[in-house]
Design a protein around this motif. Sequence first.
Motif, PDB file in Angstrom:
ATOM      1  N   PHE A 191     -95.610 -28.689 -10.361  1.00  0.00           N
ATOM      2  CA  PHE A 191     -94.388 -29.761 -10.242  1.00  0.00           C
ATOM      3  C   PHE A 191     -94.433 -29.736  -8.750  1.00  0.00           C
ATOM      4  O   PHE A 191     -94.244 -31.203  -8.321  1.00  0.00           O
ATOM      5  N   LEU A 192     -94.588 -29.097  -7.831  1.00  0.00           N
ATOM      6  CA  LEU A 192     -94.275 -29.316  -6.485  1.00  0.00           C
ATOM      7  C   LEU A 192     -95.335 -29.994  -5.983  1.00  0.00           C
ATOM      8  O   LEU A 192     -95.266 -31.050  -4.842  1.00  0.00           O
ATOM      9  N   TYR A 193     -96.550 -30.045  -6.340  1.00  0.00           N
ATOM     10  CA  TYR A 193     -97.786 -31.024  -5.971  1.00  0.00           C
ATOM     11  C   TYR A 193     -97.803 -32.305  -6.553  1.00  0.00           C
ATOM     12  O   TYR A 193     -98.018 -33.276  -6.201  1.00  0.00           O
ATOM     13  N   TYR A 194     -97.507 -32.173  -7.937  1.00  0.00           N
ATOM     14  CA  TYR A 194     -97.729 -33.482  -8.833  1.00  0.00           C
ATOM     15  C   TYR A 194     -96.582 -34.232  -8.707  1.00  0.00           C
ATOM     16  O   TYR A 194     -96.621 -35.480  -9.046  1.00  0.00           O
ATOM     17  N   GLY A 195     -95.181 -33.458  -8.418  1.00  0.00           N
ATOM     18  CA  GLY A 195     -93.936 -34.171  -8.936  1.00  0.00           C
ATOM     19  C   GLY A 195     -93.717 -35.577  -7.698  1.00  0.00           C
ATOM     20  O   GLY A 195     -93.621 -36.597  -8.190  1.00  0.00           O
ATOM     21  N   PRO A 196     -94.012 -35.402  -6.289  1.00  0.00           N
ATOM     22  CA  PRO A 196     -93.964 -36.525  -5.407  1.00  0.00           C
ATOM     23  C   PRO A 196     -95.019 -37.638  -5.689  1.00  0.00           C
ATOM     24  O   PRO A 196     -94.622 -38.611  -5.366  1.00  0.00           O
ATOM     25  N   ILE A 197     -95.975 -37.247  -6.270  1.00  0.00           N
ATOM     26  CA  ILE A 197     -97.200 -38.223  -6.399  1.00  0.00           C
ATOM     27  C   ILE A 197     -96.702 -39.130  -7.629  1.00  0.00           C
ATOM     28  O   ILE A 197     -96.778 -40.284  -7.429  1.00  0.00           O
ATOM     29  N   ASP A 198     -96.069 -38.531  -8.646  1.00  0.00           N
ATOM     30  CA  ASP A 198     -95.582 -39.356  -9.759  1.00  0.00           C
ATOM     31  C   ASP A 198     -94.401 -40.265  -9.337  1.00  0.00           C
ATOM     32  O   ASP A 198     -94.566 -41.121  -9.804  1.00  0.00           O
ATOM     33  N   ALA A 199     -93.340 -39.589  -8.650  1.00  0.00           N
ATOM     34  CA  ALA A 199     -92.481 -40.435  -7.940  1.00  0.00           C
ATOM     35  C   ALA A 199     -92.981 -41.575  -7.232  1.00  0.00           C
ATOM     36  O   ALA A 199     -92.538 -42.675  -7.372  1.00  0.00           O
ATOM     37  N   GLN A 200     -94.019 -41.387  -6.300  1.00  0.00           N
ATOM     38  CA  GLN A 200     -94.522 -42.423  -5.402  1.00  0.00           C
ATOM     39  C   GLN A 200     -95.182 -43.529  -6.448  1.00  0.00           C
ATOM     40  O   GLN A 200     -94.964 -44.635  -6.290  1.00  0.00           O
ATOM     41  N   LYS A 201     -95.953 -43.183  -7.462  1.00  0.00           N
ATOM     42  CA  LYS A 201     -96.509 -43.988  -8.409  1.00  0.00           C
ATOM     43  C   LYS A 201     -95.560 -44.758  -9.139  1.00  0.00           C
ATOM     44  O   LYS A 201     -95.404 -46.126  -9.319  1.00  0.00           O
ATOM     45  N   LYS A 202     -94.299 -44.094  -9.521  1.00  0.00           N
ATOM     46  CA  LYS A 202     -93.386 -45.022 -10.191  1.00  0.00           C
ATOM     47  C   LYS A 202     -92.868 -46.026  -9.215  1.00  0.00           C
ATOM     48  O   LYS A 202     -92.371 -47.172  -9.581  1.00  0.00           O
ATOM     49  N   LYS A 203     -92.457 -45.586  -7.886  1.00  0.00           N
ATOM     50  CA  LYS A 203     -91.882 -46.283  -6.887  1.00  0.00           C
ATOM     51  C   LYS A 203     -92.891 -47.703  -6.719  1.00  0.00           C
ATOM     52  O   LYS A 203     -92.280 -48.831  -6.740  1.00  0.00           O
ATOM     53  N   GLU A 204     -93.991 -47.232  -6.759  1.00  0.00           N
ATOM     54  CA  GLU A 204     -95.056 -48.544  -6.339  1.00  0.00           C
ATOM     55  C   GLU A 204     -95.210 -49.456  -7.607  1.00  0.00           C
ATOM     56  O   GLU A 204     -95.376 -50.558  -7.380  1.00  0.00           O
ATOM     57  N   THR A 205     -95.041 -48.747  -8.671  1.00  0.00           N
ATOM     58  CA  THR A 205     -95.192 -49.629 -10.050  1.00  0.00           C
ATOM     59  C   THR A 205     -93.940 -50.589 -10.102  1.00  0.00           C
ATOM     60  O   THR A 205     -93.921 -51.753 -10.389  1.00  0.00           O
TER      61      THR A 205
END
Length: 328
Positions: free
Chosen positions: A14-28
């Motif tokens: 979660f610590l590794y992939y959580g920010p990446i997922d949030a960033q992808k949602k933001k970009e989308t």
Amino acid sequence: MFGKLFVLLFFLFFLYYGPIDAQKKKETLLSEKVTQMMEWASKRSVIRMNGDKFRRFVKAPPRNYSMIVMFTALQPQRQCGVCRQADEEFQVLANSWRYSSAFTNKVFFASVDFDEGSDVFQMLNMNSAPTFLHFPSKGKPRRSDTYELQVRGFAAEQLARWVADRTDVQIRVIRPPNYAGPLLLGFLLAVIGGLAYLRRHNLEFLFNKNVWAFSALCFVLIMTSGQMWNHIRGPPYAHKNPSTGQVSYIHGSSQAQFVAETHIVLLFNAAVTMGIVLLCEAATSDIDIGKRKIMCVAGIGLVMLFFSWLLSIFRAKYHGYPYSFLMS
């Protein structure tokens, strides 16, 4: 043991992939917003917004584009003539940007009408229209992001300079062709040419000093009243307070003026000039003494009354000016 290890692995995942997922949602989300704005801009250069659209596409993050928003009141019941004039200039500016070769998705133009987005006016504590605001792509609007309408007027060229100052986007204003001026000039020249042709055997009026004196006087009155300033700055005709409904024809600052103020000053200067002419005629003409007295009294009355009004306008614009005449 295996339970603790599983929890640890889940936490690290979660610590590794959580920010990446949030960033992808933001970009989308940002991509969807930009796509929607581009679709609206392809249909209308000035995007009309209500409260929901304003909060979603202007106020809410993420946003990597600047917004130039005009807050206005165009409905007939609002009786805002200045709003309609400002809207025409805003449309010219937005069209110039939309159809230019330099058009990008970094700047969009939008408008919020009071009757369609009164909640936006309340949210921004706005009580006058028209008003122009710049919402930068990053951070909150500053004081300089509010356009000084009363000082600079609402001409598209002035708005373009302000937009360039706030966004570094240069917009070359292109106005639709206006044939009224050339047609009027052609008609005037045709009338003058026709009169000259009809009186081609008697052109003494061209050497009449009174005709040339009157023409020169009209030119001086027009220039000294501020018509050239109006042509350059494009100020509103007057200002109506939407809260009280009070209409102001005289601008309260010495740095700006209304078109109506120009007309008032022109008429007052013309009246003072007429008074001086009457005094000169009363002193030099050979007409009956009774008529000369009437001309003298009328001339003095015109000069005193209208000069006093001119001085009162001067006092109203230059606060602290100590002198007055007949009226304050």
